[in-house]
Write an enzyme that holds these catalytic residues in place. Sequence first.
Site, short mmCIF file in Angstrom:
data_model
loop_
_atom_site.label_atom_id
_atom_site.label_comp_id
_atom_site.label_asym_id
_atom_site.label_seq_id
_atom_site.Cartn_x
_atom_site.Cartn_y
_atom_site.Cartn_z
N LYS A 22 -2.40 78.40 -45.99
CA LYS A 22 -3.46 77.46 -45.57
C LYS A 22 -3.79 76.48 -46.69
CE LYS A 22 -8.01 78.71 -45.96
NZ LYS A 22 -8.90 77.76 -46.65
N ASN A 23 -4.06 77.01 -47.88
CA ASN A 23 -4.55 76.14 -48.95
C ASN A 23 -3.47 75.22 -49.51
OD1 ASN A 23 -7.06 77.13 -48.59
ND2 ASN A 23 -7.11 78.44 -50.41
N ARG A 98 -14.54 71.47 -45.79
CA ARG A 98 -14.72 70.83 -47.10
C ARG A 98 -13.42 70.25 -47.65
NH1 ARG A 98 -15.22 72.21 -51.24
NH2 ARG A 98 -16.87 70.98 -52.15
N CYS A 122 -21.26 75.35 -49.46
CA CYS A 122 -20.95 76.26 -48.36
C CYS A 122 -21.44 77.64 -48.77
CB CYS A 122 -19.47 76.25 -48.04
SG CYS A 122 -18.47 76.99 -49.31
N ARG A 127 -20.15 73.96 -54.67
CA ARG A 127 -18.89 73.25 -54.48
C ARG A 127 -18.95 71.76 -54.84
NH1 ARG A 127 -15.74 76.32 -50.77
NH2 ARG A 127 -14.01 75.46 -51.95
N ASP A 334 -10.32 84.45 -54.23
CA ASP A 334 -10.13 84.60 -52.78
C ASP A 334 -9.71 86.01 -52.37
OD1 ASP A 334 -10.82 81.95 -52.49
OD2 ASP A 334 -8.76 81.22 -52.30
N ARG A 426 -10.56 80.66 -39.52
CA ARG A 426 -10.30 79.49 -40.38
C ARG A 426 -9.11 79.75 -41.30
NH1 ARG A 426 -14.21 78.77 -44.27
NH2 ARG A 426 -12.57 77.45 -45.09
N1 EPU Z 1 -15.95 72.70 -59.78
C1 EPU Z 1 -16.74 71.89 -60.56
N2 EPU Z 1 -16.65 70.54 -60.38
C2 EPU Z 1 -15.79 69.99 -59.48
C3 EPU Z 1 -14.96 70.82 -58.71
C4 EPU Z 1 -15.07 72.20 -58.88
O1 EPU Z 1 -17.53 72.35 -61.37
O2 EPU Z 1 -15.75 68.77 -59.38
C5 EPU Z 1 -16.05 74.17 -59.94
C6 EPU Z 1 -16.40 74.89 -58.65
O3 EPU Z 1 -17.79 74.92 -58.41
C7 EPU Z 1 -15.82 76.25 -58.90
C8 EPU Z 1 -14.57 75.96 -59.71
O4 EPU Z 1 -14.78 74.66 -60.28
O5 EPU Z 1 -16.70 77.00 -59.71
C9 EPU Z 1 -13.29 75.96 -58.92
O6 EPU Z 1 -13.42 75.13 -57.75
P1 EPU Z 1 -12.19 74.33 -57.15
O7 EPU Z 1 -12.49 72.89 -57.14
O8 EPU Z 1 -10.95 74.77 -57.81
O9 EPU Z 1 -12.21 74.84 -55.64
P2 EPU Z 1 -11.58 74.06 -54.42
O10 EPU Z 1 -10.41 73.29 -54.89
O11 EPU Z 1 -12.64 73.33 -53.69
C10 EPU Z 1 -9.82 75.85 -53.68
C11 EPU Z 1 -9.57 76.70 -52.48
C12 EPU Z 1 -10.61 77.81 -52.39
C13 EPU Z 1 -10.52 78.66 -53.67
C14 EPU Z 1 -10.75 77.74 -54.89
C15 EPU Z 1 -10.61 78.47 -56.21
C16 EPU Z 1 -8.59 75.17 -50.87
C17 EPU Z 1 -8.70 74.46 -49.58
N3 EPU Z 1 -9.64 75.88 -51.27
O12 EPU Z 1 -11.10 75.26 -53.50
O13 EPU Z 1 -10.23 78.62 -51.30
O14 EPU Z 1 -11.50 79.67 -53.64
O15 EPU Z 1 -9.78 76.66 -54.86
O16 EPU Z 1 -9.37 79.06 -56.31
O17 EPU Z 1 -7.56 75.12 -51.52
C18 EPU Z 1 -10.61 80.01 -49.43
O18 EPU Z 1 -9.42 79.83 -49.10
O19 EPU Z 1 -11.33 80.89 -48.90
C19 EPU Z 1 -11.19 79.18 -50.47
C20 EPU Z 1 -12.50 79.05 -50.62
#
Ligand code: EPU
Length: 450
Positions: A22-23, A98, A122, A127, A334, A426
């Site tokens: 998915k991701n 998101r 969320c 996030r 995750d 999801r």
């Molecule tokens: N963060 C910041 N600033 C930013 C972006 C992120 O401080 O601008 C922080 C976040 O708050 C968090 C950390 O950095 O503490 C990591 O967040 P990241 O941006 O890496 O998360 P994401 O890219 O939005 C993806 C996965 C998530 C998974 C996270 C961490 C997808 C669609 N989502 O989210 O997957 O938990 O990386 O590995 O790829 C899930 O599949 O259930 C899921 C939530």
Amino acid sequence: MDAFVIHGGKRLRGTVRVNGSKNASLPLMAAALLTDQPLTLRDVPDLADTRNMVKLLAALGCPSQTTPNEHPPGSTVELAVNDPSQCLAHYDIVRTMRASICVLGPMLARRGQARVSMPGGCNIGDRPVGLHLEGLRALGARIQLDEGYIVANAPAGGRLRGARMFLGGPFGSTVLGTANILSAATLARGTTVIESAACEPEVVDLANLLNAMGAHIAGAGSPRITIEGVDQLRGADYRVMPDRIEAGTYILASAITNGEAYLQNCPTDSLIALLDRLHHVGVQVETVADAETTAHDEPSTHQPGLRDTVRVASSRRLNPTTITTQPHPGFPTDLQAQMMALLCLADGNSILTEKIFPDRFLHVAELLRMGANLTRSGPTVLVSGTRELIGAPVMASDLRASAGLVLAGLAARGATIINRVYHLDRGYEKMERTLQALGADIERTDQPAV
Ligand code: EPU
């Protein structure tokens, strides 16, 4: 609203195949916006999130056709841009997913502008997306917020320019932020260097696709990624990597029922931290030779480490352990909820610390209802092992928390009713059917459950 009814206590046995990730799929699909040629993606899982991405891309002038496959299973999605003038990712879609934010980089790079609804928080935390915006600004984009929308414009001339940037934040790097910058930089003028890039396998999968489309990316999978911008990208035909979190979830499902499951299409190399902890706990996950599984395997597509067949077997008594979630290659956030479910039944005290999303503990209160012995202090949970879990009605709250509850239900005495399984839909394709194939007693019902 659908619910799962699980009668626990069945040892899982049999063979299942891990679906496409998915991701990985979401940013890969968004990469279709970077070219005017068709992009074919194979093994895209059929999930609420991928369907939402199909909808969003159609609204952005990139319609697609989805064809379910017989063998190997999974869908093929063919995407092709027919109207590059559309630049609005509306709130109505972004609020349901998101990850819609990953259209921002591709749109800005190819169309010179984008208007994308700002994603909210969320159930697992705030996030923020500040790092995505900082990175795009470093590439010369002008970005402002307007009535809840991120409004981004490329510099005069319509083309981003390469730059060196640091993408680290207080909790490590950002996965989708790295995907956004990586995608945008492929078409920028000059060289981009991302320092403190996310090392997650899904970022590597995106870089592999972009390189197949004609991009020049080196270093994906390490904290420094270098991208030499090119004038244009072409279409490609690409198979999405298997879902490491789905694989980890079914490995843990087998372990918690003391079962013996075989998983095909398992991305073992991406699961090193999980396999290491499982080894400590007393769960063996071994790659088996093709010959043992020829009846089910896909020999022509077997790639060691990426698409293995593994056998899961566990000891009767599980050892406690200490786990801290970290960016890849550390233990993935995750899989934290699913691992907690397993440790509830270990012989002693385990300590689980969440370093990515420090409030990602919605499953704790529900596991307590099933007889777990958990004490939370900030981002850490002390898991005192108990002899058994007891079935109860519980509430699914976010995708992975819900998966943890399903695992607890599989091991619990009596019936567990998991309400609101739309959270699971999801991220897990027909989870109940996969678990039924392994012998679990689990049914989906649309009757309101108590
Ligand atoms: N963060 C910041 N600033 C930013 C972006 C992120 O401080 O601008 C922080 C976040 O708050 C968090 C950390 O950095 O503490 C990591 O967040 P990241 O941006 O890496 O998360 P994401 O890219 O939005 C993806 C996965 C998530 C998974 C996270 C961490 C997808 C669609 N989502 O989210 O997957 O938990 O990386 O590995 O790829 C899930 O599949 O259930 C899921 C939530």
